[in-house]
Design an enzyme around this catalytic site. Structure first.
Site, PDB file in Angstrom:
ATOM      1  N   ASP A 121       0.851  -1.190   0.000  1.00  0.00           N
ATOM      2  CA  ASP A 121       0.000   0.000   0.000  1.00  0.00           C
ATOM      3  C   ASP A 121       0.891   1.246   0.000  1.00  0.00           C
ATOM      4  O   ASP A 121       1.900   1.316   0.715  1.00  0.00           O
ATOM      5  CB  ASP A 121      -0.923   0.002   1.229  1.00  0.00           C
ATOM      6  CG  ASP A 121      -2.061   0.995   1.076  1.00  0.00           C
ATOM      7  OD1 ASP A 121      -3.209   0.554   0.941  1.00  0.00           O
ATOM      8  OD2 ASP A 121      -1.800   2.222   1.098  1.00  0.00           O
ATOM      9  N   ILE A 122       0.525   2.223  -0.800  1.00  0.00           N
ATOM     10  CA  ILE A 122       1.341   3.421  -0.956  1.00  0.00           C
ATOM     11  C   ILE A 122       1.328   4.294   0.314  1.00  0.00           C
ATOM     12  O   ILE A 122       2.255   5.067   0.546  1.00  0.00           O
ATOM     13  CB  ILE A 122       0.848   4.219  -2.197  1.00  0.00           C
ATOM     14  CG1 ILE A 122       1.929   5.099  -2.764  1.00  0.00           C
ATOM     15  CG2 ILE A 122      -0.410   5.010  -1.891  1.00  0.00           C
ATOM     16  CD1 ILE A 122       1.591   5.666  -4.138  1.00  0.00           C
TER      17      ILE A 122
ATOM     18  N   ASN B 229     -12.671  -3.004   2.619  1.00  0.00           N
ATOM     19  CA  ASN B 229     -13.563  -1.862   2.812  1.00  0.00           C
ATOM     20  C   ASN B 229     -14.638  -1.856   1.731  1.00  0.00           C
ATOM     21  O   ASN B 229     -14.339  -2.064   0.555  1.00  0.00           O
ATOM     22  CB  ASN B 229     -12.771  -0.548   2.770  1.00  0.00           C
ATOM     23  CG  ASN B 229     -11.875  -0.377   3.979  1.00  0.00           C
ATOM     24  OD1 ASN B 229     -12.243  -0.742   5.092  1.00  0.00           O
ATOM     25  ND2 ASN B 229     -10.682   0.162   3.780  1.00  0.00           N
TER      26      ASN B 229
ATOM     27  N   GLN C 260     -13.993   3.340   1.727  1.00  0.00           N
ATOM     28  CA  GLN C 260     -13.459   2.801   0.471  1.00  0.00           C
ATOM     29  C   GLN C 260     -13.158   3.947  -0.477  1.00  0.00           C
ATOM     30  O   GLN C 260     -14.007   4.834  -0.690  1.00  0.00           O
ATOM     31  CB  GLN C 260     -14.466   1.829  -0.175  1.00  0.00           C
ATOM     32  CG  GLN C 260     -13.913   1.125  -1.406  1.00  0.00           C
ATOM     33  CD  GLN C 260     -14.904   0.118  -2.008  1.00  0.00           C
ATOM     34  OE1 GLN C 260     -16.050   0.032  -1.573  1.00  0.00           O
ATOM     35  NE2 GLN C 260     -14.445  -0.629  -3.000  1.00  0.00           N
TER      36      GLN C 260
ATOM     37  N   HIS D 238     -10.421  -5.022  -3.288  1.00  0.00           N
ATOM     38  CA  HIS D 238      -9.064  -5.379  -2.873  1.00  0.00           C
ATOM     39  C   HIS D 238      -9.057  -5.796  -1.421  1.00  0.00           C
ATOM     40  O   HIS D 238      -9.904  -5.357  -0.633  1.00  0.00           O
ATOM     41  CB  HIS D 238      -8.102  -4.202  -3.102  1.00  0.00           C
ATOM     42  CG  HIS D 238      -8.575  -2.923  -2.501  1.00  0.00           C
ATOM     43  ND1 HIS D 238      -9.555  -2.145  -3.092  1.00  0.00           N
ATOM     44  CD2 HIS D 238      -8.250  -2.295  -1.354  1.00  0.00           C
ATOM     45  CE1 HIS D 238      -9.788  -1.089  -2.334  1.00  0.00           C
ATOM     46  NE2 HIS D 238      -9.015  -1.159  -1.260  1.00  0.00           N
TER      47      HIS D 238
HETATM   48  P1  5GP Z   1      -9.637   1.540   0.294  1.00  0.00           P
HETATM   49  O1  5GP Z   1      -9.711   2.750   1.188  1.00  0.00           O
HETATM   50  O2  5GP Z   1     -10.356   1.774  -1.007  1.00  0.00           O
HETATM   51  O3  5GP Z   1     -10.028   0.273   0.981  1.00  0.00           O
HETATM   52  O4  5GP Z   1      -8.097   1.347   0.011  1.00  0.00           O
HETATM   53  C1  5GP Z   1      -7.412   1.901  -1.056  1.00  0.00           C
HETATM   54  C2  5GP Z   1      -5.959   1.807  -0.692  1.00  0.00           C
HETATM   55  O5  5GP Z   1      -5.207   1.952  -1.859  1.00  0.00           O
HETATM   56  C3  5GP Z   1      -5.498   2.880   0.292  1.00  0.00           C
HETATM   57  O6  5GP Z   1      -4.977   2.265   1.461  1.00  0.00           O
HETATM   58  C4  5GP Z   1      -4.438   3.648  -0.495  1.00  0.00           C
HETATM   59  O7  5GP Z   1      -3.345   4.034   0.300  1.00  0.00           O
HETATM   60  C5  5GP Z   1      -4.045   2.656  -1.565  1.00  0.00           C
HETATM   61  N1  5GP Z   1      -3.606   3.245  -2.815  1.00  0.00           N
HETATM   62  C6  5GP Z   1      -4.222   4.242  -3.501  1.00  0.00           C
HETATM   63  N2  5GP Z   1      -3.557   4.511  -4.634  1.00  0.00           N
HETATM   64  C7  5GP Z   1      -2.502   3.669  -4.668  1.00  0.00           C
HETATM   65  C8  5GP Z   1      -1.433   3.477  -5.608  1.00  0.00           C
HETATM   66  O8  5GP Z   1      -1.327   4.141  -6.634  1.00  0.00           O
HETATM   67  N3  5GP Z   1      -0.523   2.506  -5.321  1.00  0.00           N
HETATM   68  C9  5GP Z   1      -0.611   1.752  -4.177  1.00  0.00           C
HETATM   69  N4  5GP Z   1       0.341   0.820  -3.993  1.00  0.00           N
HETATM   70  N5  5GP Z   1      -1.604   1.904  -3.279  1.00  0.00           N
HETATM   71  C10 5GP Z   1      -2.533   2.854  -3.515  1.00  0.00           C
END
Ligand code: 5GP
Ligand code: ZN
Length: 111
Positions: free
Chosen positions: A30-31, A86, A93, A99
């Site tokens: 995760d970034i 999420n 999300q 994911h």
């Molecule tokens: P969500 O909040 O949708 O469950 O999680 C999305 C996740 O994707 C977040 O934790 C965010 O830090 C990660 N993320 C968003 N953009 C990127 C990216 O370009 N590369 C990586 N490796 N992670 C990302």
């Protein structure tokens, strides 16, 4: 899926080192890590929600959950980890490509 950041990562259009890859999924870091170790398991086929489930998607998620435990040591998660998916606004999300978050590498706080 156009304009999906995870589809672009899977297609290689946005570089992101793959810690694991097979025909159905990849695992990346995760970034913005929310724990000492924070990985994302991305199914290669785009769908947004668990509520979009069908037989094919169920098979893909089954595959992900079969593979993840085999990678525990390799990913440094042998002492335990948290699995998070999420779903929707209340869960925060932000990327609408389903994911699986894998969090570990330390004792995780309550949530
Ligand atoms: P969500 O909040 O949708 O469950 O999680 C999305 C996740 O994707 C977040 O934790 C965010 O830090 C990660 N993320 C968003 N953009 C990127 C990216 O370009 N590369 C990586 N490796 N992670 C990302
Ligand atoms: Zn996508």
């Amino acid at each position: 899926m156009e304009n999906c950041i995870f589809c672009k990562i899977i297609a290689g259009e946005i570089p992101s080192p793959r810690l694991y890859e097979d025909d159905q999924m990849i695992i990346i870091r995760d970034i913005e890590p929310k724990a000492k170790l924070h990985y994302l398991c991305l199914p290669k086929k785009h769908f947004a929600y668990l509520s979009d489930m069908d037989e094919e998607r169920a098979e893909i998620l089954k595959h992900c959950f079969q593979v993840i435990p085999t990678l525990q040591e390799q990913l440094g998660l042998q002492d335990g980890y948290r699995v998070v998916i999420n779903q929707g606004a209340n869960a925060g999300q932000t990327v609408f490509h389903l994911h699986i978050h894998l969090l570990g590498g330390e004792v995780l706080g309550d949530f």
